[in-house]
Design an enzyme around this catalytic site. Structure first.
Site, PDB file in Angstrom:
ATOM      1  N   SER A  18       0.815  -1.210   0.000  1.00 58.82           N
ATOM      2  CA  SER A  18       0.000   0.000   0.000  1.00 58.82           C
ATOM      3  C   SER A  18       0.854   1.269   0.000  1.00 58.82           C
ATOM      4  CB  SER A  18      -0.981  -0.004   1.170  1.00 58.82           C
ATOM      5  OG  SER A  18      -0.332  -0.293   2.375  1.00 58.82           O
ATOM      6  N   TRP A  19       1.970   1.260   0.699  1.00 56.91           N
ATOM      7  CA  TRP A  19       2.795   2.469   0.730  1.00 56.91           C
ATOM      8  C   TRP A  19       3.430   2.701  -0.641  1.00 56.91           C
ATOM      9  CZ3 TRP A  19       2.838   6.998   1.816  1.00 56.91           C
ATOM     10  CH2 TRP A  19       3.900   7.765   2.264  1.00 56.91           C
ATOM     11  N   GLY A 144       7.124   9.806   7.744  1.00 57.22           N
ATOM     12  CA  GLY A 144       5.702  10.147   7.870  1.00 57.22           C
ATOM     13  C   GLY A 144       5.503  11.517   8.447  1.00 57.22           C
ATOM     14  N   LYS A 199       8.589   4.112  16.577  1.00 62.28           N
ATOM     15  CA  LYS A 199       7.153   4.389  16.687  1.00 62.28           C
ATOM     16  C   LYS A 199       6.319   3.152  16.354  1.00 62.28           C
ATOM     17  CE  LYS A 199       5.722   4.454  12.425  1.00 62.28           C
ATOM     18  NZ  LYS A 199       6.258   5.065  11.231  1.00 62.28           N
ATOM     19  N   SER A 262      -3.281   1.677  11.502  1.00 58.84           N
ATOM     20  CA  SER A 262      -1.954   1.176  11.837  1.00 58.84           C
ATOM     21  C   SER A 262      -1.932  -0.340  12.036  1.00 58.84           C
ATOM     22  CB  SER A 262      -1.451   1.857  13.114  1.00 58.84           C
ATOM     23  OG  SER A 262      -0.375   1.128  13.660  1.00 58.84           O
ATOM     24  N   ARG A 263      -1.137  -1.012  11.210  1.00 58.27           N
ATOM     25  CA  ARG A 263      -1.104  -2.469  11.364  1.00 58.27           C
ATOM     26  C   ARG A 263      -0.323  -2.881  12.613  1.00 58.27           C
ATOM     27  NH1 ARG A 263       1.729  -2.645   5.647  1.00 58.27           N
ATOM     28  NH2 ARG A 263       0.287  -0.901   5.558  1.00 58.27           N
ATOM     29  N   GLU A 289       5.870  -4.206  10.992  1.00 51.54           N
ATOM     30  CA  GLU A 289       7.319  -3.956  11.010  1.00 51.54           C
ATOM     31  C   GLU A 289       7.882  -3.962  12.431  1.00 51.54           C
ATOM     32  OE1 GLU A 289       9.508  -3.747   8.657  1.00 51.54           O
ATOM     33  OE2 GLU A 289       8.650  -2.922   6.825  1.00 51.54           O
TER      34      GLU A 289
END
Lengths: 336, 336
Positions: A18-19, A144, A199, A262-263, A289
């Site tokens: 997706s990114w 981001g 993060k 957010s996954r 991640e």
């Protein structure tokens, strides 16, 4: 005339997630050609036939006059000036193996990856620099806060480009500037990279706490402590006069820790609700991640010995099978 | 024996809203007597009869062996060592008028109010100090991040007590420490007070942006910029070596700007969706402190001249009838 000249710029985007798809969409707003590498032949064919990625951000209509999809990586790299890596950190090594060294030569290499190479404890930018002899001035990083899903919807977003050479950073940043994306540039490439990595770990902690039933008051204190923890680490590892509350650091943390997209947070939430690590991963069918990052950071921090209670809690839960409830309770008692 | 001695401590709580009710609940965990003032006789009678506040946090069961409700303010102040003000800033002046000066003498006065006295541009703590001759060492402030609704549910929460005299601060903090509330103490009373005031204004901005359809990416950048804006203001007005990312500052901002319980955010959201200021206020039937605070801050900042783009945007929307879309667009373009 100037447009024609600019239109000769070629950007390679590596990755079909997706990114990567969001970056292809953003770049398509500029007069550039995009050579987009996706691993699977079927996906390439689908993109060519329907102008959509079949798997991620399926609503995004791709402009095929600008975007050329292919599944041969060296073909995708042909003649490009910029190469954007946008794959999960765990996939970088096999991809790099396929690339002919001359195909990264004199390229500006951009990492859109927020992670550490698993088992190597190295940043992607460092690997590219060393193994492909890329000049550090030619390495950029995209930070981001920016959920791909909101880019797809053309919601106003902000990106920070990190580069040792600010002029070079601005050059790439100008390709991402568009009606719904504003960019800024920093030379604190290590700071934004580690902040982005941490993060994801914090987002897992945040998800675990939510899954265990902790509320907004707790969450706010957790994130305040996380901001201090991230600052503590990057100021120790890469001392610099930086403001941790700029959007590349704090904003990126907030969007990840608070957002429904957010996954990492979703993954943490499942752990907090009692899923095993394995079943949460199977269920999600997406890579968080932070899962890999926390292991690498744990190793890297052996050198710096910074107090990282939140990262430690996540490490214990994911790798040492300590109960999420116990770890969050420890955090609960030390936080203020 | 020691419990009996402690149990002679009397705390007066002034106010019948949700935050006052939450404070009464927290204090009830300690061996103290609470003399609780509510404005309306019917509410006092309801509390006495049903052990619940009829209007706010109605689920909270009050311990009447410890809590004595009354609607005579000087009676509520009788013999107490601590006086907690927990009413909207706009109601402080009329309440102060009813208080006999000797009834605040030698008391520790605690403000749980996050606001500025409307039209006076003074902090509540300053008014009490000056007009009632209270020793500044005897003035405390309760700072978040803490939604009353989550205290009602006994969700883990954190409070910071500000006091010029840290020992005194700790004395009061110990009364709030309980199984679901952890406290810390700071002498940065002005910093946490202004931070708490500004976060309400930011929450309105955040709500306006949400109401206009801006997403999580934008929100994260807005809050990052807000953290910098708050720091800029308090560092200029009250220079001190402080860490703005501690929970009394950053956490309080986060819980307010991101939470579903925040009335300031809800108010902003209605404005963003097209409600007039007046109709949003009527509809909500609750006072959004930020509405008054932004006007006072606008006046106060004439002295300091700090750049406060977020507060300025909210001021323009609420007091100068400038369109929310226009003001958020201005913010959108200057933020990074």
């Amino acid at each position: 005339m100037s447009e024609e000249k600019e239109s000769k710029q070629i950007v390679t985007v590596i990755g079909g997630g997706s990114w990567a798809t969001a970056i292809v969409k953003i770049l398509s707003e500029q007069p550039v050609k995009i050579q987009w590498w996706l691993r699977h032949k079927e996906d390439v064919q689908y993109v060519k036939k329907y102008s959509h990625n079949p798997k991620y951000l399926r609503d995004v209509q791709l402009n095929l006059r600008k975007v050329k999809a292919c599944n041969n990586i060296n073909e995708a790299l042909e003649g490009s000036q910029f190469v954007v890596f946008a794959v999960p950190a765990a996939f970088v090594r096999p991809i790099l193996k396929e690339i002919l060294p001359e195909n990264l030569k004199n390229r500006i290499v951009v990492s859109a990856i927020k992670g550490i190479m698993p088992d190597e404890n190295q940043l992607i930018t460092d690997v590219v620099e060393k193994e492909f002899n890329v000049n550090p001035k030619n390495i950029c990083l995209i930070a981001g806060p920016c959920h791909a899903e909101e880019v797809a919807m053309e919601k106003q977003s902000y990106l920070t480009i990190g580069c040792n050479d600010l002029k070079m950073g601005e050059k790439f940043a100008s390709l991402l500037n568009c009606r719904y994306v504003k960019t800024s540039v920093t030379d604190d490439i290590y700071g934004i990279e580690y902040s982005a990595i941490m993060k994801n770990i914090v987002a897992i902690a945040s998800g675990i706490a939510h899954g265990l039933g902790y509320g907004d008051n707790f969450q706010a204190v957790l994130i305040s402590n996380a901001l201090q923890e991230i600052e503590r680490f990057i100021q120790t590892a890469f001392p610099l006069n930086r403001n941790i509350n700029k959007s590349a650091y704090a904003g990126d943390l907030l969007v990840t820790a608070y957002s429904q997209f957010s996954r990492n947070r979703t993954f943490g939430n499942m752990i907090g609700r009692g899923y095993s690590v394995k079943s949460a991963q199977v269920e999600m069918n997406m890579i968080a991640e932070g899962y890999y990052a926390v292991k690498s950071l744990h190793e890297i921090n052996k050198k710096y010995k910074v107090e990282l209670p939140i990262c430690k809690a996540v490490y214990h839960v994911l790798y040492e099978k300590i109960s999420p409830a116990v770890e969050i309770q420890i955090l609960r008692d030390i936080m203020r």
